[in-house]
Write a protein that holds these residues in place. Structure first.
Motif, PDB file in Angstrom:
ATOM      1  N   ALA A 216      15.000   1.922 -15.335  1.00  0.00           N
ATOM      2  CA  ALA A 216      15.353   0.526 -15.886  1.00  0.00           C
ATOM      3  C   ALA A 216      16.076  -0.214 -14.610  1.00  0.00           C
ATOM      4  CB  ALA A 216      16.168   0.450 -17.061  1.00  0.00           C
ATOM      5  N   LEU A 217      16.436   0.193 -13.766  1.00  0.00           N
ATOM      6  CA  LEU A 217      17.226  -0.275 -12.507  1.00  0.00           C
ATOM      7  C   LEU A 217      16.260  -0.562 -11.226  1.00  0.00           C
ATOM      8  CD1 LEU A 217      20.134   2.056 -12.074  1.00  0.00           C
ATOM      9  CD2 LEU A 217      20.212   0.129 -13.298  1.00  0.00           C
ATOM     10  N   GLN A 218      14.914  -0.777 -11.658  1.00  0.00           N
ATOM     11  CA  GLN A 218      13.970  -1.111 -10.807  1.00  0.00           C
ATOM     12  C   GLN A 218      13.913  -2.598 -10.476  1.00  0.00           C
ATOM     13  OE1 GLN A 218      10.135   0.813 -11.432  1.00  0.00           O
ATOM     14  NE2 GLN A 218      11.158   2.930 -10.988  1.00  0.00           N
ATOM     15  N   SER A 219      14.310  -3.451 -11.512  1.00  0.00           N
ATOM     16  CA  SER A 219      14.301  -4.806 -11.540  1.00  0.00           C
ATOM     17  C   SER A 219      15.224  -5.302 -10.591  1.00  0.00           C
ATOM     18  CB  SER A 219      14.727  -5.343 -12.867  1.00  0.00           C
ATOM     19  OG  SER A 219      14.655  -7.007 -12.745  1.00  0.00           O
ATOM     20  N   TYR A 220      14.807  -6.099  -9.318  1.00  0.00           N
ATOM     21  CA  TYR A 220      15.570  -6.386  -8.233  1.00  0.00           C
ATOM     22  C   TYR A 220      16.730  -7.367  -8.832  1.00  0.00           C
ATOM     23  CZ  TYR A 220      13.344 -11.107  -8.096  1.00  0.00           C
ATOM     24  OH  TYR A 220      12.996 -12.232  -8.517  1.00  0.00           O
ATOM     25  N   ASN A 221      16.556  -8.110  -9.814  1.00  0.00           N
ATOM     26  CA  ASN A 221      17.716  -8.961 -10.273  1.00  0.00           C
ATOM     27  C   ASN A 221      18.237  -8.540 -11.179  1.00  0.00           C
ATOM     28  OD1 ASN A 221      15.521  -9.076 -12.111  1.00  0.00           O
ATOM     29  ND2 ASN A 221      15.469 -11.524 -12.459  1.00  0.00           N
ATOM     30  N   SER A 222      18.383  -7.212 -11.746  1.00  0.00           N
ATOM     31  CA  SER A 222      19.083  -6.719 -12.416  1.00  0.00           C
ATOM     32  C   SER A 222      20.449  -6.879 -12.637  1.00  0.00           C
ATOM     33  CB  SER A 222      18.452  -5.486 -13.266  1.00  0.00           C
ATOM     34  OG  SER A 222      18.775  -4.554 -12.114  1.00  0.00           O
ATOM     35  N   GLN A 223      21.439  -6.896 -13.641  1.00  0.00           N
ATOM     36  CA  GLN A 223      22.803  -6.922 -13.446  1.00  0.00           C
ATOM     37  C   GLN A 223      23.279  -5.721 -14.424  1.00  0.00           C
ATOM     38  OE1 GLN A 223      24.409 -11.124 -14.469  1.00  0.00           O
ATOM     39  NE2 GLN A 223      22.334 -11.688 -14.084  1.00  0.00           N
ATOM     40  N   VAL A 224      24.148  -4.998 -13.895  1.00  0.00           N
ATOM     41  CA  VAL A 224      24.619  -3.824 -14.468  1.00  0.00           C
ATOM     42  C   VAL A 224      26.176  -3.622 -14.803  1.00  0.00           C
ATOM     43  CG1 VAL A 224      23.979  -1.334 -14.564  1.00  0.00           C
ATOM     44  CG2 VAL A 224      22.733  -2.601 -13.138  1.00  0.00           C
ATOM     45  N   CYS A 225      26.649  -3.042 -15.795  1.00  0.00           N
ATOM     46  CA  CYS A 225      27.980  -2.924 -16.204  1.00  0.00           C
ATOM     47  C   CYS A 225      28.088  -1.595 -17.213  1.00  0.00           C
ATOM     48  CB  CYS A 225      28.645  -4.067 -16.527  1.00  0.00           C
ATOM     49  SG  CYS A 225      27.984  -4.351 -18.366  1.00  0.00           S
ATOM     50  N   PHE A 226      29.135  -0.990 -17.121  1.00  0.00           N
ATOM     51  CA  PHE A 226      29.522  -0.060 -18.294  1.00  0.00           C
ATOM     52  C   PHE A 226      29.531  -0.716 -19.261  1.00  0.00           C
ATOM     53  CE2 PHE A 226      30.686   3.017 -14.657  1.00  0.00           C
ATOM     54  CZ  PHE A 226      30.075   4.021 -15.061  1.00  0.00           C
ATOM     55  N   TYR A 227      29.302   0.183 -20.457  1.00  0.00           N
ATOM     56  CA  TYR A 227      29.056  -0.398 -21.816  1.00  0.00           C
ATOM     57  C   TYR A 227      29.568   0.446 -22.809  1.00  0.00           C
ATOM     58  CZ  TYR A 227      27.054  -1.855 -26.107  1.00  0.00           C
ATOM     59  OH  TYR A 227      26.721  -2.445 -27.620  1.00  0.00           O
ATOM     60  N   GLU A 228      30.401   0.276 -23.876  1.00  0.00           N
ATOM     61  CA  GLU A 228      30.760   1.177 -24.952  1.00  0.00           C
ATOM     62  C   GLU A 228      29.958   0.709 -26.375  1.00  0.00           C
ATOM     63  OE1 GLU A 228      34.679   2.881 -27.401  1.00  0.00           O
ATOM     64  OE2 GLU A 228      34.954   1.450 -25.732  1.00  0.00           O
ATOM     65  N   PRO A 229      29.268   1.352 -26.902  1.00  0.00           N
ATOM     66  CA  PRO A 229      28.665   0.728 -27.979  1.00  0.00           C
ATOM     67  C   PRO A 229      29.291   1.062 -29.321  1.00  0.00           C
ATOM     68  CG  PRO A 229      27.764   2.919 -27.460  1.00  0.00           C
ATOM     69  CD  PRO A 229      28.629   2.372 -26.216  1.00  0.00           C
ATOM     70  N   ARG A 230      29.814  -0.074 -29.887  1.00  0.00           N
ATOM     71  CA  ARG A 230      30.648   0.043 -31.001  1.00  0.00           C
ATOM     72  C   ARG A 230      30.431  -1.111 -32.132  1.00  0.00           C
ATOM     73  NH1 ARG A 230      34.236   3.545 -30.756  1.00  0.00           N
ATOM     74  NH2 ARG A 230      34.807   2.833 -32.699  1.00  0.00           N
ATOM     75  N   PHE A 231      30.261  -0.699 -33.622  1.00  0.00           N
ATOM     76  CA  PHE A 231      29.703  -1.584 -34.340  1.00  0.00           C
ATOM     77  C   PHE A 231      30.939  -2.240 -34.827  1.00  0.00           C
ATOM     78  CE2 PHE A 231      26.144   1.665 -34.967  1.00  0.00           C
ATOM     79  CZ  PHE A 231      25.185   0.879 -35.018  1.00  0.00           C
ATOM     80  N   ASP A 232      32.052  -1.844 -34.717  1.00  0.00           N
ATOM     81  CA  ASP A 232      33.310  -2.390 -35.363  1.00  0.00           C
ATOM     82  C   ASP A 232      33.841  -3.547 -34.262  1.00  0.00           C
ATOM     83  OD1 ASP A 232      33.732  -0.299 -33.680  1.00  0.00           O
ATOM     84  OD2 ASP A 232      35.813  -0.265 -34.352  1.00  0.00           O
ATOM     85  N   ALA A 233      33.345  -3.635 -33.222  1.00  0.00           N
ATOM     86  CA  ALA A 233      33.890  -4.767 -32.013  1.00  0.00           C
ATOM     87  C   ALA A 233      33.477  -6.015 -32.596  1.00  0.00           C
ATOM     88  CB  ALA A 233      33.147  -4.402 -30.934  1.00  0.00           C
ATOM     89  N   SER A 234      34.476  -6.870 -32.972  1.00  0.00           N
ATOM     90  CA  SER A 234      34.263  -8.259 -33.428  1.00  0.00           C
ATOM     91  C   SER A 234      34.442  -9.340 -32.390  1.00  0.00           C
ATOM     92  CB  SER A 234      35.576  -8.485 -34.454  1.00  0.00           C
ATOM     93  OG  SER A 234      35.474  -9.801 -34.959  1.00  0.00           O
ATOM     94  N   ILE A 235      33.475 -10.223 -32.650  1.00  0.00           N
ATOM     95  CA  ILE A 235      33.458 -11.427 -31.753  1.00  0.00           C
ATOM     96  C   ILE A 235      34.698 -12.606 -31.976  1.00  0.00           C
ATOM     97  CG2 ILE A 235      31.026 -11.036 -31.104  1.00  0.00           C
ATOM     98  CD1 ILE A 235      30.511 -13.378 -32.961  1.00  0.00           C
TER      99      ILE A 235
END
Length: 438
Positions: free
Chosen positions: A418-437
């Motif tokens: 998935a990192l093969q796209s030259y214009n991809s942007q990457v960051c660490f991510y913590e998946p959570r259902f309870d994260a409110s916007i």
């Protein structure tokens, strides 16, 4: 007025069902599967033929069974001489009477990316994301663990893949719920992802939860110009802040602005006393924002609780080509960068800030074989970011990802493509259902 996306928290049940239909899946067919062992070694050879001195058994007495325990592709070999455990028959009338609280507690411990598969079992499980009891249990269980979120645009369509480090598996998340702006990834914190972009001629900031597909735009800043942003989530009081650093626009200096989700507004703060600011060289650690600066040379620290800037006279290593600030746990701040003016003498090193002596102390170096594989040319660009004492390196041209565990002192490649796209942007991510916007 805040613009709420077509997906809302109240309608997350239908969206979740669409995730299964529209492409929330494991990237097995499209990516070459590798096992990325954070322990430093490869996958264990379980075949009797692969062990020295093992008895050579007849192929007729062997049976190859392919299993996928918790997302890993692994091939194991068993023999007919071993007892095979039969499948346990689950009585429908017994499991149908499982208490609601016990069911929610069990489902809350299921990896978030697998919840969407389970929702097709019955109507009761399909509405699980709307259940306040489930979200309560989900907020109390330990985190799934760190993931890598990659974002790019394919034919102007937002694309997103998430690599789960605990499961060592890529998952595709549909990002078509976002508006058709020209936006880019700011970062992620506490289950939320922040983007900034241009809608026509207006600079906007957007916050979303990729799992629930909920999003909204933040109010405009007092000085609504494009600048560096960083988002910080406080799970204790279920709120988040977005910090817009001081910058220079035209012939005037823009003050620091901070957005508070509890107040739903931006507040003005001090103008940073620095002229030249290195772009994208910042990290948030222990309620403090650190920035690399050229004038004055060194670090600038912004105290979020006090609302003012302070210069830290820590001298940077000599011959540092491109340094990145990375936040660790327990007030640890790292500096990562290349050293050396010539390609044959370059090396990647990691320093840690000694707060008492106000100096950078070298703590690790990237092994030459990883450095040559990650950056084949001396002028190649790379990105570096971190979370929880994990540091990730991504190469713009090679499409590779490399992880370094600061505590275990282990280097390992990231599996998948998935990192093969030259214009991809990457960051660490913590998946959570309870994260409110909100």
């Amino acid at each position: 007025m805040d613009a709420i996306g077509g997906s809302s928290e109240s309608g997350s049940g239908e969206i979740g069902l669409q995730l299964m239909r529209n492409g929330f899946y494991r990237e097995e067919e499209s990516c070459v599967k590798h096992v990325c062992a954070l322990g430093g070694g490869g996958s264990r050879n379980t075949s009797p033929l692969g062990r020295v001195g093992a008895r050579n058994t007849s192929p007729s007495r062997q049976k190859v069974i392919k299993t996928k325990p918790r997302g890993l592709d692994e091939e194991t070999v068993t023999t007919f001489g071993k007892a095979v455990q039969p499948d346990v028959q689950m009585e429908d009338n017994i499991w149908a009477m499982l208490p609601e609280d016990l069911l929610n507690e069990i489902l809350a411990r299921v990896p978030p990316f697998m919840i969407f598969r389970l929702r097709s079992v019955c109507k009761r499980w399909n509405s699980i994301l709307q259940d306040s009891s489930f979200l309560k249990f989900h907020s109390q269980v330990p985190s799934h663990g760190p993931c890598l979120l990659t974002f790019w645009k394919n034919s102007q369509t937002p694309q997103c893949s998430v690599f789960s480090l605990p499961l060592k598996t890529w998952y595709r998340i549909p990002f078509t719920f976002l508006p058709p702006w020209a936006f880019w990834l700011v970062g992620s914190s506490g289950g939320l992802v922040c983007f900034s972009g241009i809608d026509g001629l207006t600079f906007k900031t957007l916050v979303c939860n990729p799992l629930t597909q909920c999003w909204r735009t933040l109010p405009s800043m007092h000085y609504n110009q494009q600048r560096q942003l960083i988002m910080v989530v406080d799970r204790t009081d279920r709120s988040f802040k977005v910090i817009a650093t001081s910058d220079i626009y035209g012939d005037k200096s823009l003050p620091t602005e901070v957005y508070d989700s509890k107040l739903n507004c931006w507040s003005l703060h001090q103008i940073m006393p620095a002229v030249n600011l290195c772009s994208s060289k910042m990290a948030f650690c222990d309620s403090r924002l650190y920035l690399e600066t050229l004038s004055p040379l060194g670090l600038m620290m912004y105290r979020l609780d006090m609302g003012y800037w302070e210069h830290i006279p820590a001298k940077f290593p000599r011959s540092l080509l491109d340094g990145y600030l990375v936040a660790g746990t327990q007030k640890r701040l790292f500096l990562v960068g290349r050293i050396g003016l010539y390609s044959t003498l370059q090396s990647m090193r990691i320093w840690e800030l000694d707060h008492s002596k106000v100096m950078w102390v070298e703590m690790s170096r990237m092994p030459p074989k990883y450095f040559r594989a990650l950056l084949r040319l001396s002028a190649e660009r790379f990105e570096c970011f971190g979370q929880d004492n994990l540091i990730c390196f991504t190469s713009w041209n090679q499409g590779k990802g490399l992880l370094y565990d600061v505590d275990k002192k282990v280097w390992s490649w990231i599996a998948g493509c998935a990192l093969q796209s030259y214009n991809s942007q990457v960051c660490f991510y913590e998946p959570r259902f309870d994260a409110s916007i909100h």
